[in-house]
Design an enzyme around this catalytic site. Structure first.
Site: not given
Ligand code: FPP
Length: 298
Positions: A63, A65-67, A80, A108, A110-111, A230, A238
């Site tokens: 978790d 990536n966005g931040r 990402h 997920s 939910e995504n 996490r 989650s």
């Molecule tokens: C959450 O960050 C991360 C994900 C939705 C998963 C995606 C993961 C990757 C791209 C890593 C690579 C993995 C593989 C197996 C290729 P978020 O967007 O929810 O972050 P935030 O909560 O800061 O917005």
């Protein structure tokens, strides 16, 4: 005591020497060339790690990536993309440490609520990742599995996922599970429906046991995760591996996923080794208060 599992597993490129304070022994830790040399910080952490008491199955909620991207005034997708490097480091390090299974929560159920452009990017990123990383996955003898409602994914992704499983099916090393279109509740519902479907033919009214249910989960045959990591500080599970994490040790770090490197992973493993695992029982040697044949506890 630091005991090495198989000396012959050690690679050249990630070779480091750590003197063991008590035993004056040499610890040489393996890793593929792509991981780079061990930093002094990692060497210190490795020295403390007991390689005989590692978790069998590590599960990770990646978790933040966005931040991470937001902090750098970059689009979310940059986070990402950067997160794939952390995934690679985590996968290779766990494989080299001979951890039995690693499960990464990639997407997920939910995504699907995210903007279409971000979803499309994540799917493309996964396909790219599978294509580019396959030589490294093969080199590390990793067997790939995908957990989730795979049949609902875009056809191209389904094809790549199937191929990755087929190509790595004969590997004997770590099992790498990518949770994709995954939901913990959906998994339990899918398992129950699979059991019902099988029973309909036989008219069986037998009660369902925990063991039987576990055999119908996506993780069939794998040990339950004993460590759940996490990143990015949220105190939530989650909808991830709800059944399987019943007794997992939970490690939450403030580190955002793209910043989660080998040192942070080693810290999580060390923290796991500090925890006392009782599975609802009592401490060894401690007299039971009442008569708990199987003490209930948390
Ligand atoms: C959450 O960050 C991360 C994900 C939705 C998963 C995606 C993961 C990757 C791209 C890593 C690579 C993995 C593989 C197996 C290729 P978020 O967007 O929810 O972050 P935030 O909560 O800061 O917005």
């Amino acid at each position: 005591m630091l005991t090495l599992r198989r000396k012959e597993d050690f690679g050249e490129a990630f070779r480091t020497t750590v003197s063991h304070t008590k035993m004056h022994k040499t610890l040489q830790v393996p890793a593929p060339g792509s991981l780079g040399p061990v930093t002094p910080e990692e060497a210190r952490l490795l020295e403390k790690l007991d390689l005989t008491r590692l978790p069998r199955h590590v599960a990770v909620i990646m978790d933040g990536n966005g931040r991470w991207a937001q902090k750098r005034h970059l689009p979310r997708i940059a986070g990402h993309r950067s997160g794939t490097q952390s995934a690679r480091t985590t996968i290779e390090t766990c494989a080299r440490l001979k951890i039995e299974a690693l499960t990464l929560y990639a997407f997920s159920v939910e995504n699907w609520r995210r903007p279409k452009a971000e979803i499309d990017f994540l799917m493309q990123l996964l396909r790219e990742y599978l294509r580019k990383e396959m030589p490294l996955i093969q080199k590390n003898e990793i067997r790939m599995r995908f957990l989730g409602r795979i049949g609902e994914l875009p056809p191209g992704v389904q094809k790549d996922v199937r191929e990755a499983m087929e190509k790595t099916a004969g590997n004997q090393g770590m099992v790498l599970c990518v949770a994709l279109n995954y939901g913990g509740r959906a998994e339990i519902v899918d398992a129950m429906n699979a059991i019902l479907e099988e029973r309909n033919g036989h008219g069986s009214a037998e009660r369902i046991s925990e063991e039987q249910l576990a055999r119908y989960l996506y993780t069939e045959g794998l040990p339950d995760p004993d460590l759940l990591i996490r990143t990015s500080g949220e105190m939530r599970v989650s909808n991830f591996l709800l059944w399987q994490i019943a007794y997992a040790e939970i490690f939450v770090t403030e580190t955002l996923w793209p910043d989660f490197n080998r040192a942070r992973l080693l810290e999580a493993l060390l923290e796991f080794q500090k925890r006392e695992r009782r599975y609802g029982g009592i401490r060894e040697g401690e007299a039971p208060v009442e008569k708990p044949a199987r003490a209930a506890g948390h």
